[in-house]
Design a protein around this motif. Structure first.
Motif, PDB file in Angstrom:
ATOM      1  N   UNK A 171       8.432 -16.158  -9.739  1.00  0.00           N
ATOM      2  CA  UNK A 171       7.479 -16.500  -8.683  1.00  0.00           C
ATOM      3  C   UNK A 171       7.605 -15.504  -7.532  1.00  0.00           C
ATOM      4  N   UNK A 172       6.544 -15.309  -6.736  1.00  0.00           N
ATOM      5  CA  UNK A 172       6.597 -14.327  -5.639  1.00  0.00           C
ATOM      6  C   UNK A 172       7.722 -14.614  -4.652  1.00  0.00           C
ATOM      7  N   UNK A 173       8.384 -13.553  -4.217  1.00  0.00           N
ATOM      8  CA  UNK A 173       9.384 -13.695  -3.160  1.00  0.00           C
ATOM      9  C   UNK A 173       8.828 -13.274  -1.805  1.00  0.00           C
ATOM     10  N   UNK A 295       4.625 -10.137  -4.102  1.00  0.00           N
ATOM     11  CA  UNK A 295       5.696  -9.353  -4.712  1.00  0.00           C
ATOM     12  C   UNK A 295       6.541 -10.264  -5.594  1.00  0.00           C
ATOM     13  N   UNK A 296       6.765  -9.845  -6.825  1.00  0.00           N
ATOM     14  CA  UNK A 296       7.546 -10.634  -7.779  1.00  0.00           C
ATOM     15  C   UNK A 296       8.613  -9.753  -8.425  1.00  0.00           C
ATOM     16  N   UNK A 297       9.784 -10.294  -8.632  1.00  0.00           N
ATOM     17  CA  UNK A 297      10.833  -9.613  -9.373  1.00  0.00           C
ATOM     18  C   UNK A 297      10.833 -10.064 -10.830  1.00  0.00           C
ATOM     19  N   UNK A 298      11.372  -9.223 -11.695  1.00  0.00           N
ATOM     20  CA  UNK A 298      11.593  -9.643 -13.072  1.00  0.00           C
ATOM     21  C   UNK A 298      12.522 -10.854 -13.082  1.00  0.00           C
ATOM     22  N   UNK A 299      12.439 -11.631 -14.134  1.00  0.00           N
ATOM     23  CA  UNK A 299      13.296 -12.801 -14.250  1.00  0.00           C
ATOM     24  C   UNK A 299      14.767 -12.387 -14.193  1.00  0.00           C
ATOM     25  N   UNK A 300      15.552 -13.142 -13.421  1.00  0.00           N
ATOM     26  CA  UNK A 300      16.977 -12.858 -13.261  1.00  0.00           C
ATOM     27  C   UNK A 300      17.796 -13.815 -14.118  1.00  0.00           C
ATOM     28  N   UNK A 301      19.003 -13.387 -14.435  1.00  0.00           N
ATOM     29  CA  UNK A 301      19.877 -14.256 -15.223  1.00  0.00           C
ATOM     30  C   UNK A 301      20.277 -15.486 -14.402  1.00  0.00           C
ATOM     31  N   UNK A 302      20.578 -16.553 -15.078  1.00  0.00           N
ATOM     32  CA  UNK A 302      21.053 -17.757 -14.404  1.00  0.00           C
ATOM     33  C   UNK A 302      22.393 -17.460 -13.734  1.00  0.00           C
ATOM     34  N   UNK A 303      22.547 -17.999 -12.551  1.00  0.00           N
ATOM     35  CA  UNK A 303      23.801 -17.807 -11.838  1.00  0.00           C
ATOM     36  C   UNK A 303      23.890 -16.516 -11.067  1.00  0.00           C
ATOM     37  N   UNK A 305      23.886 -13.984  -8.083  1.00  0.00           N
ATOM     38  CA  UNK A 305      24.317 -14.203  -6.716  1.00  0.00           C
ATOM     39  C   UNK A 305      23.120 -14.376  -5.778  1.00  0.00           C
ATOM     40  N   UNK A 306      23.099 -15.473  -5.044  1.00  0.00           N
ATOM     41  CA  UNK A 306      22.025 -15.694  -4.080  1.00  0.00           C
ATOM     42  C   UNK A 306      22.063 -14.655  -2.962  1.00  0.00           C
ATOM     43  N   UNK A 307      23.267 -14.269  -2.557  1.00  0.00           N
ATOM     44  CA  UNK A 307      23.386 -13.269  -1.494  1.00  0.00           C
ATOM     45  C   UNK A 307      22.854 -11.919  -1.965  1.00  0.00           C
ATOM     46  N   UNK A 308      23.183 -11.553  -3.197  1.00  0.00           N
ATOM     47  CA  UNK A 308      22.681 -10.290  -3.737  1.00  0.00           C
ATOM     48  C   UNK A 308      21.170 -10.328  -3.895  1.00  0.00           C
ATOM     49  N   UNK A 309      20.648 -11.459  -4.361  1.00  0.00           N
ATOM     50  CA  UNK A 309      19.204 -11.604  -4.505  1.00  0.00           C
ATOM     51  C   UNK A 309      18.511 -11.494  -3.150  1.00  0.00           C
ATOM     52  N   UNK A 310      19.078 -12.136  -2.140  1.00  0.00           N
ATOM     53  CA  UNK A 310      18.490 -12.078  -0.801  1.00  0.00           C
ATOM     54  C   UNK A 310      18.499 -10.658  -0.256  1.00  0.00           C
ATOM     55  N   UNK A 311      19.583  -9.916  -0.505  1.00  0.00           N
ATOM     56  CA  UNK A 311      19.668  -8.544  -0.016  1.00  0.00           C
ATOM     57  C   UNK A 311      18.628  -7.658  -0.694  1.00  0.00           C
ATOM     58  N   UNK A 312      18.460  -7.828  -2.003  1.00  0.00           N
ATOM     59  CA  UNK A 312      17.499  -7.008  -2.745  1.00  0.00           C
ATOM     60  C   UNK A 312      16.076  -7.326  -2.309  1.00  0.00           C
ATOM     61  N   UNK A 318      10.830  -5.305   3.087  1.00  0.00           N
ATOM     62  CA  UNK A 318      10.738  -4.405   4.240  1.00  0.00           C
ATOM     63  C   UNK A 318      10.083  -3.080   3.845  1.00  0.00           C
ATOM     64  N   UNK A 319      10.448  -2.546   2.675  1.00  0.00           N
ATOM     65  CA  UNK A 319       9.847  -1.301   2.202  1.00  0.00           C
ATOM     66  C   UNK A 319       8.346  -1.493   1.972  1.00  0.00           C
TER      67      UNK A 319
END
Length: 370
Positions: A171-173, A295-303, A305-312, A318-319
């Motif tokens: 889903x869009x982020x 904007x949508x990302x490819x499906x991520x694996x379960x589990x 990192x929420x922090x890593x996802x938020x940073x990406x 922003x870009x």
């Protein structure tokens, strides 16, 4: 000389009559992307769009999606205000409380027996206008003028790519609707070439793509392919590993940037097979349009990192914001300049995708406008 004048002149961008003709010939006749089925995943959820001047309501009725005119048949109030909602309530006019069913029939009319005396047929005669609605995967389309090819035929080979993106993207982020000060065609032309990237996007999009460009026409649509700079590709590979992002199957062998234009105004960019940008450019006047992006990302694996996802996602949002701000400013500059000229632009061979876009417009206009 390699360059040739464009098929459209400045008058084709600024003439209000031309815009009305385009609305009938291009936007009313063809399937228009209105959103993802994700946006209508709860009972009673809805979204509103304007297509070729028509106020269109798409709503979930107990699991069935319908597209109806967003105007009460009693005293013509708008039925839904805003662009989207998840209230889950019935389709009820806010003015006098007329309530409509999934077929657009006013089944609930306060004081009907005493004041209107409408029987079943009388109510059906006041049904809301209904529009054609179809989907490919999660991509939802509406056509306001009946007839014409089915959605799958209109999309042609690109229907498979949309289905693959539906399966491979989350889903869009990030999403937003922005008003832009230019004719809608200026906005589309801006995304059809990379010639402007060095001048307009030296610190944004130029850090991603390497300047190469290959275009493949696909009926009325077209696909552009650009290479990705090695450092950008390494960033995507790193992000992919951290989050478990798997490239979309249909693009697994394409490491670069793929840009799809679905005529007339749906633009989809896919970066490294792992991020999708979906844009519609919706005309609001001769010198204005709304750019709606997701904007949508490819499906991520379960589990993951929420922090890593938020940073990406924060970095990518922003870009994208920087890139759109740069394009918005240059499109406004073109819109302002079009008021002072009468001729046609000069298109180089590196802008042949714009020439293809113009040829399709002119052909569609000739087919429908006397």
């Amino acid at each position: 000389m390699l360059a040739r004048p464009a098929a459209l002149t400045a008058a084709d961008y600024r003439d209000p009559a031309r815009l009305e003709a385009e609305r009938r010939a291009l936007f009313a006749r063809h399937w228009q992307f209105v959103g993802f089925t994700d946006e209508l995943s709860t009972p009673g959820s809805w979204l509103v769009r304007e297509i070729a001047g028509e106020p269109v309501l798409v709503q979930d009725f107990d699991g069935e999606l319908r597209a109806l005119r967003n105007v009460c048949s009693h005293r013509f109030a708008r039925l839904r205000a805003g662009e989207a909602g998840t209230d889950g309530g019935p389709l009820r006019c806010p003015y006098h409380g007329w309530t409509y069913d999934r077929d657009g029939v006013p089944v609930g009319i306060p004081g009907n027996r005493e004041c209107f005396g409408l029987d079943r047929e009388g109510k059906r005669a006041l049904s809301l206008k209904r529009y054609e609605l179809d989907r490919v995967g999660r991509f939802l389309f509406v056509r306001v003028m009946p007839g014409g090819p089915p959605l799958a035929d209109w999309l042609g080979p690109q229907a498979g790519l949309l289905a693959a993106l539906s399966d491979g993207m989350s889903a869009p982020f990030s999403q937003e609707a922005q008003p832009w000060d230019a004719n809608w065609k200026v906005g589309v032309e801006n995304v059809l070439e990379v010639y402007h990237v060095d001048a307009v996007h030296p610190d944004s999009f130029r850090t991603v793509v390497d300047g190469s460009w290959r275009v493949v026409p696909s009926g009325p649509h077209s696909v552009g392919y650009a290479g990705i700079r090695p450092e950008a590709l390494r960033w995507w590979e790193g992000a992919g590993k951290r989050l478990g992002l798997m490239p979309v199957d249909a693009l697994a062998d394409v490491e670069g940037y793929v840009h799809l234009l679905l005529f007339p105004n749906l633009a989809i960019g896919v970066t490294a097979g792992r991020m999708m940008s979906v844009q519609t450019l919706e005309p609001t006047g001769p010198d204005s349009f709304t750019l709606r992006y997701r904007l949508c990302l490819a499906n991520a694996r379960e589990g993951a990192s929420k922090a890593a996802m938020a940073a990406v996602t924060s970095h990518l949002a922003a870009l994208n914001s920087q890139l759109l701000a740069e394009d918005r400013a240059v499109c406004a500059a073109v819109g302002a300049g079009l008021r002072h000229v009468d001729g046609a632009a000069l298109l180089g061979v590196n802008e042949d995708r714009i020439r293809h876009f113009h040829d399709i417009i002119q052909g569609q206009m000739a087919d429908t406008i006397p």
